[in-house]
Design a protein around this motif. Structure first.
Motif, short mmCIF file in Angstrom:
data_model
loop_
_atom_site.label_atom_id
_atom_site.label_comp_id
_atom_site.label_asym_id
_atom_site.label_seq_id
_atom_site.Cartn_x
_atom_site.Cartn_y
_atom_site.Cartn_z
N SER A 1 38.33 28.15 37.30
CA SER A 1 38.27 29.43 37.99
C SER A 1 38.55 29.24 39.48
CB SER A 1 36.91 30.06 37.76
OG SER A 1 36.70 31.10 38.66
N GLY A 2 37.99 28.14 40.04
CA GLY A 2 38.22 27.84 41.45
C GLY A 2 39.70 27.58 41.73
N LEU A 3 40.33 26.82 40.82
CA LEU A 3 41.75 26.49 41.02
C LEU A 3 42.61 27.75 41.00
CD1 LEU A 3 44.03 24.34 41.26
CD2 LEU A 3 44.19 24.44 38.78
N LEU A 4 42.25 28.67 40.12
CA LEU A 4 43.06 29.87 40.00
C LEU A 4 42.77 30.88 41.11
CD1 LEU A 4 45.20 31.19 38.26
CD2 LEU A 4 43.40 32.14 36.81
N PHE A 5 41.46 31.18 41.31
CA PHE A 5 41.11 32.30 42.20
C PHE A 5 40.63 31.88 43.58
CE2 PHE A 5 40.32 33.76 37.83
CZ PHE A 5 41.21 34.82 37.78
N GLY A 6 40.29 30.59 43.77
CA GLY A 6 39.66 30.15 45.02
C GLY A 6 40.59 30.25 46.21
N THR A 7 39.99 29.97 47.40
CA THR A 7 40.85 29.93 48.59
C THR A 7 41.82 28.77 48.41
OG1 THR A 7 38.94 28.82 49.53
CG2 THR A 7 39.48 30.97 50.45
N ASN A 8 43.04 29.00 48.77
CA ASN A 8 44.11 28.02 48.52
C ASN A 8 44.33 27.73 47.04
OD1 ASN A 8 44.93 27.54 51.17
ND2 ASN A 8 43.16 26.21 51.49
N GLY A 9 43.85 28.64 46.21
CA GLY A 9 44.06 28.47 44.77
C GLY A 9 45.47 28.89 44.38
N ILE A 10 45.73 28.86 43.06
CA ILE A 10 47.10 29.14 42.59
C ILE A 10 47.52 30.56 42.97
CG2 ILE A 10 48.54 29.37 40.54
CD1 ILE A 10 46.90 27.20 39.20
N ILE A 11 46.58 31.52 42.82
CA ILE A 11 46.97 32.90 43.09
C ILE A 11 47.28 33.12 44.56
CG2 ILE A 11 46.09 35.28 43.12
CD1 ILE A 11 45.04 34.80 40.34
N SER A 12 46.48 32.48 45.44
CA SER A 12 46.77 32.68 46.86
C SER A 12 48.08 31.98 47.24
CB SER A 12 45.61 32.23 47.75
OG SER A 12 45.62 30.85 47.94
N CYS A 13 48.37 30.83 46.60
CA CYS A 13 49.67 30.16 46.81
C CYS A 13 50.80 31.05 46.33
CB CYS A 13 49.76 28.87 46.02
SG CYS A 13 48.89 27.54 46.77
N ALA A 14 50.57 31.69 45.17
CA ALA A 14 51.61 32.55 44.61
C ALA A 14 51.88 33.72 45.55
CB ALA A 14 51.18 33.05 43.23
N ALA A 15 50.79 34.24 46.14
CA ALA A 15 50.94 35.36 47.08
C ALA A 15 51.76 34.89 48.29
CB ALA A 15 49.59 35.88 47.51
N ASN A 16 51.49 33.67 48.76
CA ASN A 16 52.28 33.13 49.88
C ASN A 16 53.74 32.97 49.51
OD1 ASN A 16 50.17 32.93 51.66
ND2 ASN A 16 49.63 30.85 51.05
N ALA A 17 53.97 32.65 48.22
CA ALA A 17 55.35 32.42 47.78
C ALA A 17 56.10 33.74 47.59
CB ALA A 17 55.36 31.62 46.49
N GLY A 18 55.37 34.87 47.60
CA GLY A 18 56.05 36.16 47.50
C GLY A 18 55.69 36.99 46.29
N PHE A 19 54.74 36.50 45.48
CA PHE A 19 54.29 37.28 44.32
C PHE A 19 53.25 38.30 44.77
CE2 PHE A 19 55.65 33.48 41.95
CZ PHE A 19 56.23 34.04 40.83
N GLY A 20 53.18 39.45 44.09
CA GLY A 20 52.03 40.31 44.24
C GLY A 20 50.89 39.69 43.45
N ALA A 21 49.62 39.82 43.93
CA ALA A 21 48.52 39.11 43.28
C ALA A 21 48.36 39.51 41.81
CB ALA A 21 47.22 39.34 44.05
#
Lengths: 305, 326
Positions: free
Chosen positions: A181-201
């Motif tokens: 859960s941390g890897l996916l939703f945490g700070t610097n997790g996959i979702i926040s990386c994806a958002a940086n890459a241009g994905f909507g959350a």
């Protein structure tokens, strides 16, 4: 179709499940490429039992390709080079099964734009030849993970292109659920990386599904499980389900579970139908891989979770 | 509408190259539909200010101007130490029927011109030529090149071709929605230049799916020979792509109708190896057809594809009727 395999920690069975998934998909008739992006420890060669690639290739693998040292990454037809006799023949109606190995001694690298360009070119190339391209990422956060997200982000990938799937593997224990859960939703997790890459959350979350690996049932206690043990196991399972739900890793995100499989505990390898016939592996294991293979390929099932 | 023939450099060079090496990389342009001729001409104008050559009949074909790429590497040889060559390779992109893209690269190897590396201006004066600064036998160079064992700092013209193909990735019409799963192929060729011989050569189909063409010939035939290699590479690729689609249509996973539909609409109409085949190379092609029967195999495979489409259609109609009856 690009399928990315990520996990919170090492030892979750990410690589071995992905290799089995690749194998089952090829049996179903799809052309499959397996890209070993676990640059720190490329192990796909060992799982497919290719001794010359046990720790990746000596030169010209994916790591060298991404770093721009070779113009074309090495690839091998798994059935042609495996030492596993029962895997050598391609059954009628089955698809290609190709491995793009990592490099022996490849390591983390600082991600730059040229690396991302290489990854985009690589993905485009494999997608044109294969129905399913499985990218095995190393455990936790890595440059390879970041690079993959950038390479499939809506900024560079046309919306009309084939779908992208993101699989998150975790063991079915308290610690692993929390870590995943941390890897996916945490700070610097996959979702926040994806958002940086241009994905909507939420757009990216729709691509993610979890796979619970090595989930025990009462047979784990041996053949003579007593009712107390079974009750305890049920209770533990319920507690974990509750935990997963509060950590947003509930049923709605679940792609599948794989059972505890002694054959995989002893030796990380591909489970063949003959292993089940010889009573070495459980039928439930290959069934779980098959179910997973169908889910991965089926867009309808993916949307309708 | 004619394609460029004589390489400009050879008239100015004091020596003739003894060996010419080449590679043709062939693949499908990643578009859902073929590129219209005018778009293709724009896309293949890879050198600013120079238009792409093109012809419309009998098969549309657009050829980019030659690009020159600097080389300082070694040549694989079958025996002895690999000689170092310095100079430039020439490469061009060829788009046939708006959908089949080839990267074709060639380097003329001049042996014994000098014993050390000269200033770059020297090599720029003879574009498309690379000079070897160590001794090597032409026959060893040909064998070594055709073996195709990629290694660090060894000439790999197949990659040069792939690079030229990748220059088209940025074209706006490329929607990345090709409906056919295909693999990029490469063909390697090598020519021993001998002015006073009758042209003679052979083709080998390797286990790795690579065609290797070898020929001894006078230098005036080189452009024709290169064009024939491009035609052979294209038709070998077309055959492989059609067979792959037929194979995929027999599996449970991918949808048979979709595979066959894409194969027919993309490939069904384009087999015509003699369309642009230079006259001087007809004897070679005829000999090849005699031995390998590529056209026969194409026809047979295409018939199988069409038969399968008919059978699937009949089955679909019967199922619909049955459903209506029930």
């Amino acid at each position: 179709m690009m399928v990315f395999a990520s996990s919170d920690k090492g030892g979750t069975g990410r690589s071995v499940t992905s290799c089995n998934l690749a194998y089952r998909l090829s049996l179903l008739g799809y052309d499959v490429a397996y890209l070993d992006f676990d640059f720190g420890s490329p192990t796909a060669g060992a799982i497919f039992e290719i001794s010359s690639l046990e720790r990746g290739t000596a030169e010209g693998g994916l790591h060298s390709y991404i770093l721009g040292r070779v113009a074309k990454p090495m690839r091998v037809d798994i059935r042609a080079v495996t030492e596993r006799n029962d895997m050598k023949t391609r059954p009628p109606g089955s698809g290609k099964l190709m491995l793009y190995p990592g490099d022996d001694g490849g390591a983390e690298f600082a991600l730059t734009k040229p690396h991302i360009k290489k990854a985009i070119a690589l993905f485009e190339q494999v997608e044109r030849e294969f129905d399913v391209c499985i990218v095995d990422l190393s455990a936790g956060r890595s440059s390879a993970l970041d690079m993959s997200l950038q390479a499939v982000s809506p900024n560079v990938r046309p919306r009309s292109a084939d779908p992208v799937r993101w699989l998150l593997f975790h063991r079915w224990t308290t610690q692993h659920v929390i870590a995943a859960s941390g890897l996916l939703f945490g700070t610097n997790g996959i979702i926040s990386c994806a958002a940086n890459a241009g994905f909507g959350a939420s757009e990216f979350t729709d691509l993610v599904r979890t796979i619970r690996t090595a989930v025990p049932d009462s047979t784990a206690f041996g053949t003579n499980a007593v009712p107390e043990q079974e009750a305890w196991l049920r209770e533990s399972d319920d507690i974990l389900k509750g935990l997963a739900k509060t950590r947003h890793l509930g049923q709605d995100l679940l792609a599948g579970t794989t059972p505890l499989e002694p054959m995989l505990l002893w030796r990380e390898q591909v489970i063949l139908d003959v292993d089940v016939k010889r009573n070495l592996a459980k039928q439930a294991t290959t069934d779980a891989f098959d179910k997973l293979a169908h889910k991965v390929i089926n867009s309808h099932a993916w949307e309708g979770f | 509408m004619a394609r460029p023939v004589a390489p400009s450099s050879e008239t100015t060079s004091p020596h003739q190259p003894q060996v010419v090496l080449g590679a043709v990389t062939t693949g499908l342009l990643n578009t859902s539909e073929p590129l219209p001729l005018d778009a293709a001409r724009q896309a293949l104008a890879l050198v600013p200010g120079v238009e792409a050559d093109w012809r419309q009949y009998p098969v549309e074909q657009v050829v980019s101007p030659d690009l020159y790429l600097g080389l300082d590497c070694r040549l694989a040889v079958s025996s002895g130490s690999p000689p170092r060559i310095i100079g430039t390779a020439r490469a061009r992109a060829v788009l046939t029927a708006g959908h089949f893209l080839q990267g074709s690269a060639r380097v003329d190897v001049l042996l014994g011109a000098s014993k050390r590396r000269l200033p770059w201006s020297h090599y720029m004066a003879h574009t498309g030529v690379a000079e070897a600064i160590n001794k090597a036998r032409p026959a060893d160079i040909v064998t070594g090149f055709l073996e195709d064992r990629p290694a660090k700092s060894i000439l790999d013209l197949g990659n040069t071709g792939a690079h030229v193909m990748s220059l088209l990735d940025e074209v706006p019409q490329i929607d990345r929605r090709a409906r056919l799963k295909t693999q990029t192929h490469r063909l390697l060729w090598a020519a021993l230049v001998q002015e006073d011989v009758e042209p003679d050569g052979h083709v080998e189909a390797g286990d790795d799916g690579v065609f290797r063409v070898q020929m001894s010939m006078p230098s005036e035939l080189l452009p024709d020979f290169m064009e024939m290699c491009e035609i052979l590479a294209l038709h070998h690729w077309l055959l492989a792509a059609l067979k792959n689609a037929f194979d995929r249509s027999s599996r449970t996973g991918p949808s048979a109708e979709r595979e066959l539909e894409a194969a027919l609409s993309y490939l069904g109409h384009v087999w015509n190896p003699k369309a642009h085949l230079p006259h001087a190379m007809r004897w070679f092609w005829d000999a090849l057809e005699d031995a390998a029967q590529l056209s026969w195999e194409w026809q047979t495979t295409l018939t199988r594809v069409r038969d399968k489409v008919s059978l699937l259609t009949r089955k679909a109609i019967e199922e619909t009727l049955l459903r209506e009856v029930l």
